[in-house]
Design an enzyme around this catalytic site. Structure first.
Site, PDB file in Angstrom:
ATOM      1  N   ASP A  49      17.404  52.965  37.386  1.00 12.67           N
ATOM      2  CA  ASP A  49      16.196  53.481  36.726  1.00 12.67           C
ATOM      3  C   ASP A  49      14.936  52.947  37.417  1.00 12.67           C
ATOM      4  OD1 ASP A  49      16.388  50.899  35.825  1.00 12.67           O
ATOM      5  OD2 ASP A  49      16.106  51.373  33.707  1.00 12.67           O
ATOM      6  N   GLU A 187      20.685  39.765  37.795  1.00 12.70           N
ATOM      7  CA  GLU A 187      19.394  39.934  38.472  1.00 12.70           C
ATOM      8  C   GLU A 187      18.464  38.761  38.184  1.00 12.70           C
ATOM      9  OE1 GLU A 187      17.406  43.696  37.861  1.00 12.70           O
ATOM     10  OE2 GLU A 187      15.617  42.998  38.929  1.00 12.70           O
TER      11      GLU A 187
HETATM   12  O1  KIV Z   1      17.301  50.028  38.545  1.00 16.76           O
HETATM   13  C1  KIV Z   1      17.777  49.411  39.511  1.00 16.76           C
HETATM   14  O2  KIV Z   1      17.550  49.741  40.686  1.00 16.76           O
HETATM   15  C2  KIV Z   1      18.609  48.256  39.216  1.00 16.76           C
HETATM   16  C3  KIV Z   1      18.930  47.338  40.352  1.00 16.76           C
HETATM   17  C4  KIV Z   1      17.707  46.614  40.727  1.00 16.76           C
HETATM   18  C5  KIV Z   1      20.048  46.437  40.041  1.00 16.76           C
HETATM   19  O3  KIV Z   1      18.998  48.053  38.117  1.00 16.76           O
END
Ligand code: KIV
Length: 269
Positions: A49, A187
């Protein structure tokens, strides 16, 4: 003439089996051409997202809708053939109840053909993850810094600076794994905490701003290619395509203005 068997995609059980082995390569993609490039080198393509900020210029992921995720998920599926494609469940599409999550997760799976969904949250989301996985929806978890919660977290803050918080973060990851998630993104967590989480769960932990000792790594592809202006400090730029694209566009603009483009040979007749 022999008919070629269609290429098989990597599955959730195959990703699960990579725990503690060859590191998992994961990258985001939001379009078919980028998916094509990423597919050649990756085990997992995440339709994150983050596309809200990277592609649509939104200030955060909060404004991303299911329709946006489905549209980009379809494009990425068309552009890829081998990697497992995981599509993020956007903010507001799963937190209300396990039933709401199931309805929206199955909609994403059915409309895109992707291999799994990802949702953010630790122990509080475990009942929802269990509800989904028991009903055939493969789920990737996401713990630590969870961007959809930055409004309540007060911004993008590295998690686990205070070691007293580590047991709660580890418990979050364990609850997500116990609920049936086939892998977990960790993360923005301190390196030691990322190591502890990786050792504490039986499923692969895919780090972003975490630790090289995770079972794999993921980055936002536009960040690592140098296509975005503002990137988190932990991102290593493996390319610097932004300035090169800018130079190419400037060269094109100059050629149009001085009428050196198109050359006669390039004009359709
Ligand atoms: O939305 C995204 O790109 C993510 C990654 C950063 C893990 O959740």
């Amino acid at each position: 003439m022999s008919a070629q068997a269609p290429q098989k995609r990597i599955t959730a059980p195959q990703i699960m089996a990579m725990k503690g082995g060859t590191p998992i390569v994961a990258l985001t993609a939001y379009s078919a051409p980028m998916a094509r490039m990423v597919d050649a080198h990756s085990d997992v393509i995440l339709v994150g997202d983050s596309l809200g900020m990277v592609v649509h210029g939104l200030p955060s992921t909060v404004g991303v809708t299911i329709e946006m995720m489905i549209l980009h998920g379809q494009a990425v599926m068309r552009g890829s053939a081998r990697a497992m494609v995981v599509v993020d469940m956007p903010f507001g599409s799963y937190e209300e109840s396990p039933e709401q999550a199931f309805r929206n997760a199955t909609r994403i799976l059915m409309k895109t053909g992707c291999g799994a969904v990802k949702l953010e949250g630790g122990a509080r989301m475990a009942p929802t993850i269990r509800f989904l996985t028991e009903r055939g929806v493969p789920v990737m978890g996401h713990v630590g810094l969870t961007p959809q919660s930055t409004l309540t977290m007060g911004g993008f803050r590295t998690q686990g600076r205070d070691q007293d918080t580590w047991p709660a973060h580890v418990a979050d990851a364990q609850a997500v794994a116990d609920a049936g998630a086939f892998s977990i993104v960790a993360e923005g967590v301190m390196e030691g905490l990322a190591d502890r989480i990786t050792q504490s769960v039986p499923v692969p932990v895919i780090g972003i701003g975490a630790s090289a000792r995770c079972d794999g790594q993921i980055l936002v592809v536009d960040d690592m290619l140098g296509l975005t202006d503002r990137v988190p400090r932990f991102v290593r730029k493996f390319g610097d395509l932004g300035p090169r694209a800018d130079a190419a566009i400037a060269e094109y603009a100059a050629a149009v203005r001085d009428r050196s483009f198109p050359e006669d040979a390039q004009v359709y007749r």
